[in-house]
Design an enzyme around this catalytic site. Structure first.
Site, PDB file in Angstrom:
ATOM      1  N   CYS A 192       2.544  -2.872  15.343  1.00 56.76           N
ATOM      2  CA  CYS A 192       2.530  -2.238  13.958  1.00 56.76           C
ATOM      3  C   CYS A 192       1.681  -3.649  13.333  1.00 56.76           C
ATOM      4  CB  CYS A 192       3.930  -2.135  13.663  1.00 56.76           C
ATOM      5  SG  CYS A 192       3.916  -1.975  11.902  1.00 56.76           S
ATOM      6  N   CYS A 198      -0.569   5.702  10.062  1.00 58.51           N
ATOM      7  CA  CYS A 198       0.523   4.905  10.196  1.00 58.51           C
ATOM      8  C   CYS A 198       0.414   3.539  10.866  1.00 58.51           C
ATOM      9  CB  CYS A 198       1.410   5.728  11.245  1.00 58.51           C
ATOM     10  SG  CYS A 198       1.975   7.464  10.876  1.00 58.51           S
ATOM     11  N   CYS A 234       6.828  -7.127   6.870  1.00 63.06           N
ATOM     12  CA  CYS A 234       8.069  -6.566   7.556  1.00 63.06           C
ATOM     13  C   CYS A 234       8.546  -7.676   8.420  1.00 63.06           C
ATOM     14  CB  CYS A 234       7.854  -5.272   8.419  1.00 63.06           C
ATOM     15  SG  CYS A 234       9.220  -4.769   9.279  1.00 63.06           S
ATOM     16  N   CYS A 292       7.383  -5.415  15.472  1.00 59.32           N
ATOM     17  CA  CYS A 292       7.234  -4.420  16.308  1.00 59.32           C
ATOM     18  C   CYS A 292       5.777  -4.573  16.883  1.00 59.32           C
ATOM     19  CB  CYS A 292       7.426  -2.904  15.847  1.00 59.32           C
ATOM     20  SG  CYS A 292       8.990  -2.459  15.220  1.00 59.32           S
ATOM     21  N   CYS A 308       3.447   8.457   1.190  1.00 57.03           N
ATOM     22  CA  CYS A 308       4.274   7.524   2.136  1.00 57.03           C
ATOM     23  C   CYS A 308       4.437   6.117   1.190  1.00 57.03           C
ATOM     24  CB  CYS A 308       3.324   7.255   3.312  1.00 57.03           C
ATOM     25  SG  CYS A 308       3.507   6.045   4.207  1.00 57.03           S
ATOM     26  N   GLU A 341       0.624  -1.160  -0.068  1.00 54.84           N
ATOM     27  CA  GLU A 341       0.037  -0.206   0.066  1.00 54.84           C
ATOM     28  C   GLU A 341       0.945   1.254  -0.036  1.00 54.84           C
ATOM     29  OE1 GLU A 341      -4.256  -1.627   1.685  1.00 54.84           O
ATOM     30  OE2 GLU A 341      -2.667  -1.009   3.279  1.00 54.84           O
TER      31      GLU A 341
HETATM   32  N1  SAH Z   1       9.752   0.208   9.097  1.00 52.12           N
HETATM   33  C1  SAH Z   1       9.991   1.752   9.375  1.00 52.12           C
HETATM   34  C2  SAH Z   1       9.150   2.594   8.687  1.00 52.12           C
HETATM   35  C3  SAH Z   1       7.695   2.187   8.647  1.00 52.12           C
HETATM   36  S1  SAH Z   1       6.662   2.405   9.880  1.00 52.12           S
HETATM   37  C4  SAH Z   1       9.964   2.224  11.067  1.00 52.12           C
HETATM   38  O1  SAH Z   1       9.537   1.459  11.908  1.00 52.12           O
HETATM   39  O2  SAH Z   1      10.368   3.212  11.321  1.00 52.12           O
HETATM   40  C5  SAH Z   1       6.444   4.101   9.807  1.00 52.12           C
HETATM   41  C6  SAH Z   1       5.869   4.709  11.307  1.00 52.12           C
HETATM   42  O3  SAH Z   1       4.800   4.289  11.590  1.00 52.12           O
HETATM   43  C7  SAH Z   1       7.144   4.099  12.345  1.00 52.12           C
HETATM   44  O4  SAH Z   1       7.353   5.220  13.169  1.00 52.12           O
HETATM   45  C8  SAH Z   1       6.194   3.051  13.076  1.00 52.12           C
HETATM   46  O5  SAH Z   1       6.743   2.915  14.370  1.00 52.12           O
HETATM   47  C9  SAH Z   1       4.656   3.902  12.982  1.00 52.12           C
HETATM   48  N2  SAH Z   1       3.745   2.988  13.521  1.00 52.12           N
HETATM   49  C10 SAH Z   1       3.840   1.625  13.372  1.00 52.12           C
HETATM   50  N3  SAH Z   1       2.591   1.052  13.796  1.00 52.12           N
HETATM   51  C11 SAH Z   1       1.784   2.028  14.290  1.00 52.12           C
HETATM   52  C12 SAH Z   1       0.420   2.058  14.742  1.00 52.12           C
HETATM   53  N4  SAH Z   1      -0.115   1.162  14.875  1.00 52.12           N
HETATM   54  N5  SAH Z   1      -0.035   3.527  15.076  1.00 52.12           N
HETATM   55  C13 SAH Z   1       0.903   4.314  15.115  1.00 52.12           C
HETATM   56  N6  SAH Z   1       1.917   4.601  14.371  1.00 52.12           N
HETATM   57  C14 SAH Z   1       2.638   3.238  14.077  1.00 52.12           C
HETATM   58 FE1  SF4 Z   2       8.571  -3.032  10.557  1.00 57.30          FE
HETATM   59 FE2  SF4 Z   2       6.179  -2.048  11.370  1.00 57.30          FE
HETATM   60 FE3  SF4 Z   2       8.394  -2.168  13.402  1.00 57.30          FE
HETATM   61 FE4  SF4 Z   2       8.300  -0.403  10.776  1.00 57.30          FE
HETATM   62  S1  SF4 Z   2       7.190  -0.395  12.658  1.00 57.30           S
HETATM   63  S2  SF4 Z   2       9.959  -1.922  11.514  1.00 57.30           S
HETATM   64  S3  SF4 Z   2       7.239  -1.587   9.674  1.00 57.30           S
HETATM   65  S4  SF4 Z   2       7.218  -3.813  12.287  1.00 57.30           S
END
Ligand code: SAH
Ligand code: SF4
Length: 362
Positions: free
Chosen positions: A120, A340, A113, A117, A106, A93
């Site tokens: 996420c 995000c 991934c 995390c 974006c 996406e």
């Molecule tokens: N992998 C990279 C970039 C993609 S995530 C990273 O982790 O930085 C982009 C941003 O969205 C990151 O700061 C991530 O931590 C945040 N993010 C992930 N899941 C989220 C959620 N459920 N609510 C708000 N932000 C989130």
């Molecule tokens: Fe991967 Fe989501 Fe963690 Fe970014 S926030 S590194 S996309 S698992």
């Protein structure tokens, strides 16, 4: 068809090499790049400043194939989300966020991934593979096409953030070529500061990015102590916070102390206390940084909830009082799951981990 090379996989340097290796002039690369990224050309017939024999050779051996948009959703707030077909089973996406003074795209760097995390949605979904350069720059090409850029020559996408699906610094070489194309005048010609790579903290590649590019950096910190970060951002177990903050310092020093962005997702009763805010101030004492507080965006199966507004404001006030520029990121496009951390696409996960994480969260 499949054995043709896709010219969207080449940045200026590698395309110049392609032409010189076939016995032509490196200048051809510049002509072709302009056709692709300024005119939106996908066929060689239209490239009238190339000789007919050269066009025929290119036609036979190469193609210009951006990934295909398979569906579009529009949010009430103007945000647009495209589902982009990557290959038979996978899609990613890409989200366009219009604002008064800019338009931010974006983009995704991986199918899923691998980093898990906990808060996420993409991370919970599993991982299939890295995107190629053509699949990364192709998202920008396809979005520009959908927004009418090639017809009107009016820039609508002014900023790019690598904040879609995936960890860009785990796909370094392809992301680097895409960055080169984004910032090259013969590519999309974006100012370097308007391209931001967001990372969960892959330290060796943060150092490489500092050397190889001039783009902006955002760090997904999300915790103000190592123990909590080990839990919610598991890559921290390999690259601990202290070392990550040292890498941030090196990065800013190399950029004349231009601030980096620290991203901090607000998770109720997890990382949102006033003590956490004070600890964050301590972490950032030596690092020129501005902080983006990101209200947690929910997704099916998560046990986290977003901090309350008054908690977010109190957290922000602690940072602001310590002279740290802090903004609470506006949630955009959540009615179409485009905010995000909500991006999922379709990932044929090679490592299925959804169940495992559910157990851990419970
Ligand atoms: N992998 C990279 C970039 C993609 S995530 C990273 O982790 O930085 C982009 C941003 O969205 C990151 O700061 C991530 O931590 C945040 N993010 C992930 N899941 C989220 C959620 N459920 N609510 C708000 N932000 C989130
Ligand atoms: Fe991967 Fe989501 Fe963690 Fe970014 S926030 S590194 S996309 S698992």
């Amino acid at each position: 068809m499949t054995d043709k090379v896709n010219l969207l996989d080449y940045d200026r340097k590698s395309l110049e090499l392609y032409f010189t290796e076939m016995g032509d002039k490196s200048f051809r690369a510049q002509q072709v790049l302009k056709w692709i990224y300024h005119q939106g050309a996908v066929d060689f017939e239209s490239m009238t400043n190339l000789s007919k024999p050269l066009r025929a050779i290119l036609e036979q051996n190469t193609c210009i194939t951006p990934p295909e948009i398979i569906s579009e959703q529009k949010s009430e707030d103007g945000t647009r989300k495209w589902l982009i077909q990557i290959d038979g089973g996978n899609s990613v996406e890409t989200v366009f966020i219009p604002e008064n003074d800019r338009g931010t795209l974006c983009i995704s760097s991986q199918v899923g991934c691998p980093l898990e995390c906990k808060f996420c949605s993409t991370g919970q979904q599993g991982f299939n593979r890295n995107l190629s350069t053509s699949e990364i720059i192709g998202q920008v090409w396809a979005a520009n096409k959908a927004l009418g850029y090639f017809e009107n020559d009016k820039r609508i996408i002014t900023n790019i953030v690598f904040m879609g699906m995936g960890e860009p610094l785990l796909n370094y070489d392809n992301v680097l070529k895409a960055i080169n194309l984004l910032t090259d005048d013969l590519g999309f010609g974006l100012a370097r500061r308007r391209v931001t790579v967001s990372t969960s903290g892959i330290i060796p590649e943060i150092d490489r990015l500092k050397e190889d590019t001039n783009v902006s950096l955002a760090i997904s910190l999300h915790a103000s102590n190592n123990e909590l970060r080990n839990d919610i951002v598991p890559i921290n177990r390999s690259y601990p916070m202290r070392d990550l903050l040292a890498a941030c310092k090196r990065f800013t020093e190399a950029r004349d102390n231009e601030p980096i962005t620290i991203e901090y997702v607000m998770l109720k009763n997890v990382n949102d206390s006033l003590q956490d805010a004070h600890d964050l101030v301590d972490c950032l004492r030596d690092i020129p940084a501005k902080v983006n507080l990101i209200p947690f965006n929910t997704f099916p199966g998560t046990n986290y909830t977003c901090s309350e507004i008054k908690t977010i404001n109190a957290f922000r006030d602690v940072l602001v009082k310590s002279n740290i520029i802090t903004i609470t990121r506006k949630t955009r496009g959540d009615d179409i799951d485009a905010a995000c951390g909500q991006l999922v696409g379709k990932v044929m996960a090679k490592a299925e981990r959804h169940q495992k994480n559910r157990v851990e969260l419970n």
